[in-house]
Structure formats: structure tokens, C-alpha cells
Scaffold this motif. Structure first.
Motif, PDB file in Angstrom:
ATOM      1  N   VAL A  19       0.874  -1.181   0.000  1.00 36.54           N
ATOM      2  CA  VAL A  19       0.000   0.000   0.000  1.00 36.54           C
ATOM      3  C   VAL A  19       0.906   1.224   0.000  1.00 36.54           C
ATOM      4  O   VAL A  19       1.669   1.406   0.952  1.00 36.54           O
ATOM      5  N   PRO A  20       0.843   2.044  -1.056  1.00 38.39           N
ATOM      6  CA  PRO A  20       1.681   3.248  -1.059  1.00 38.39           C
ATOM      7  C   PRO A  20       1.419   4.102   0.179  1.00 38.39           C
ATOM      8  O   PRO A  20       0.277   4.375   0.528  1.00 38.39           O
ATOM      9  N   PHE A  37      -0.076   7.972  -0.112  1.00 30.47           N
ATOM     10  CA  PHE A  37      -1.396   7.329  -0.172  1.00 30.47           C
ATOM     11  C   PHE A  37      -2.318   8.114  -1.103  1.00 30.47           C
ATOM     12  O   PHE A  37      -2.990   7.535  -1.963  1.00 30.47           O
ATOM     13  N   TRP A  38      -2.329   9.432  -0.963  1.00 33.02           N
ATOM     14  CA  TRP A  38      -3.207  10.243  -1.801  1.00 33.02           C
ATOM     15  C   TRP A  38      -2.734  10.285  -3.248  1.00 33.02           C
ATOM     16  O   TRP A  38      -3.556  10.424  -4.165  1.00 33.02           O
ATOM     17  N   MET A  39      -1.461  10.126  -3.494  1.00 34.65           N
ATOM     18  CA  MET A  39      -0.974  10.016  -4.875  1.00 34.65           C
ATOM     19  C   MET A  39      -1.527   8.751  -5.526  1.00 34.65           C
ATOM     20  O   MET A  39      -1.925   8.773  -6.697  1.00 34.65           O
ATOM     21  N   ALA A  40      -1.574   7.653  -4.780  1.00 37.57           N
ATOM     22  CA  ALA A  40      -2.126   6.410  -5.317  1.00 37.57           C
ATOM     23  C   ALA A  40      -3.630   6.553  -5.573  1.00 37.57           C
ATOM     24  O   ALA A  40      -4.141   6.118  -6.618  1.00 37.57           O
ATOM     25  N   VAL A  41      -4.336   7.169  -4.628  1.00 41.71           N
ATOM     26  CA  VAL A  41      -5.775   7.374  -4.799  1.00 41.71           C
ATOM     27  C   VAL A  41      -6.029   8.278  -6.007  1.00 41.71           C
ATOM     28  O   VAL A  41      -6.907   7.987  -6.837  1.00 41.71           O
ATOM     29  N   LEU A  42      -5.281   9.348  -6.120  1.00 40.08           N
ATOM     30  CA  LEU A  42      -5.448  10.274  -7.239  1.00 40.08           C
ATOM     31  C   LEU A  42      -5.162   9.579  -8.570  1.00 40.08           C
ATOM     32  O   LEU A  42      -5.903   9.769  -9.550  1.00 40.08           O
ATOM     33  N   SER A  43      -4.132   8.763  -8.631  1.00 41.49           N
ATOM     34  CA  SER A  43      -3.825   8.014  -9.855  1.00 41.49           C
ATOM     35  C   SER A  43      -4.978   7.084 -10.214  1.00 41.49           C
ATOM     36  O   SER A  43      -5.342   6.954 -11.383  1.00 41.49           O
ATOM     37  N   PHE A  44      -5.538   6.439  -9.206  1.00 38.78           N
ATOM     38  CA  PHE A  44      -6.662   5.525  -9.443  1.00 38.78           C
ATOM     39  C   PHE A  44      -7.869   6.299  -9.976  1.00 38.78           C
ATOM     40  O   PHE A  44      -8.489   5.896 -10.961  1.00 38.78           O
ATOM     41  N   LEU A  77      -0.267   3.600 -11.894  1.00 41.94           N
ATOM     42  CA  LEU A  77      -0.254   2.956 -10.572  1.00 41.94           C
ATOM     43  C   LEU A  77       1.099   2.308 -10.295  1.00 41.94           C
ATOM     44  O   LEU A  77       1.613   2.379  -9.175  1.00 41.94           O
ATOM     45  N   PHE A  78       1.701   1.696 -11.313  1.00 39.69           N
ATOM     46  CA  PHE A  78       3.019   1.085 -11.137  1.00 39.69           C
ATOM     47  C   PHE A  78       4.060   2.138 -10.763  1.00 39.69           C
ATOM     48  O   PHE A  78       4.877   1.926  -9.869  1.00 39.69           O
TER      49      PHE A  78
END
Length: 141
Positions: A19-20, A37-44, A77-78
Motif C-alpha cells: 500500500v503506497p 497514499f493520496w498520490m495512489a488514490v489520485l492516480s486511481f 499505478l506502477f
């Protein structure tokens, strides 16, 4: 960063892959954890089409979703996960170097307590320990 002296860099990177931001939580770098975490959510949110997400109701559906992701979403995401893991690893190594930074000349292992006159791993005397013992005590006049 408090408590970072005994954190293992590989474990921080592994948590960040899962989990980032989790690797940064392990390192107690709270702001970085939130940012990753928010970078991962934003990318998603930006790269995964809404119609793919609407049908997800269970973990099995989420696993099936990963095979249907467009290439742009997979790459985004990667990249976020990889850079988060690399940053967690780097942060952990920087913290360890700041906290310890000295190695035993006999066994090469890190010395945790710089006040000791011997290596707590191999029990050999450390350089400079004899010089400290030979110093005369200051006298008061």
C-alpha cells in the motif's frame, strides 16, 4: 522522524509496495505517508474508468478489475507504487545513517551506542576507547 534507528529499509519498501504510504507509516514519516497514499488514490481516480469500478463488489471482483485496467492506469499505478517503495527505502537508509553511522573496524557491523568502549557484537575494543581512558581527570583549583 522518531524511532527510525532500527527500521529495516527492505521492510519499509515492502510495505510501500503493498500500500503506497504504508512504508512511510512504518518509518513514522506521517506527512510522506499521507502524500503517497493520496498520490495512489489520485492516480486511481484519474486513470481507472468509472464503468470498471461500478461492478466491483468483492475482493474477487477487484482482482478481476486489475486484468481489465487500461495500460495508462497500469503504468500510472506502477510508477506511484515503485517510487513510493524507493522513497521509503531511501528514507529508511538515511535515518539509519544519521542515527548510527559508525561501524566496528573488527567485524564491520553497525555500532548502536557510540558511548561504548567496545563493540557490542564482537566485544573488541573500539579505537579511541584507550585514548579516552588515558586522559587525566581535570582538577579543580
Amino acid at each position: 522522524m522518531s524511532g527510525g534507528s532500527h527500521k529495516r529499509p527492505w521492510l519499509a519498501a515492502l510495505f510501500a509496495v503493498l500500500v503506497p504510504g504504508l512504508g512511510h507509516v512504518y518509518l513514522q514519516a506521517w506527512l510522506r505517508a499521507l502524500l503517497w497514499f493520496w498520490m495512489a488514490v489520485l492516480s486511481f481516480v484519474l486513470f481507472v474508468p468509472e464503468e470498471l469500478v461500478d461492478g466491483v463488489g468483492s475482493v474477487g471482483d477487484a482482482m478481476a478489475l486489475s486484468t481489465e485496467l487500461p495500460i495508462e492506469a497500469q503504468i500510472a499505478l506502477f510508477v506511484v507504487i515503485a517510487i513510493s517503495a524507493a522513497d521509503a527505502y531511501w528514507q529508511a537508509t538515511q535515518t539509519r545513517q544519521r542515527v548510527t553511522g559508525q561501524r566496528c573496524p573488527h567485524c564491520g557491523r553497525e555500532i548502536d551506542d557510540l558511548e561504548l568502549e567496545f563493540c557490542h557484537w564482537c566485544t573488541e575494543p573500539l579505537p579511541g576507547a584507550d585514548a579516552e581512558a588515558d586522559k587525566p581527570e581535570p582538577t579543580s583549583r
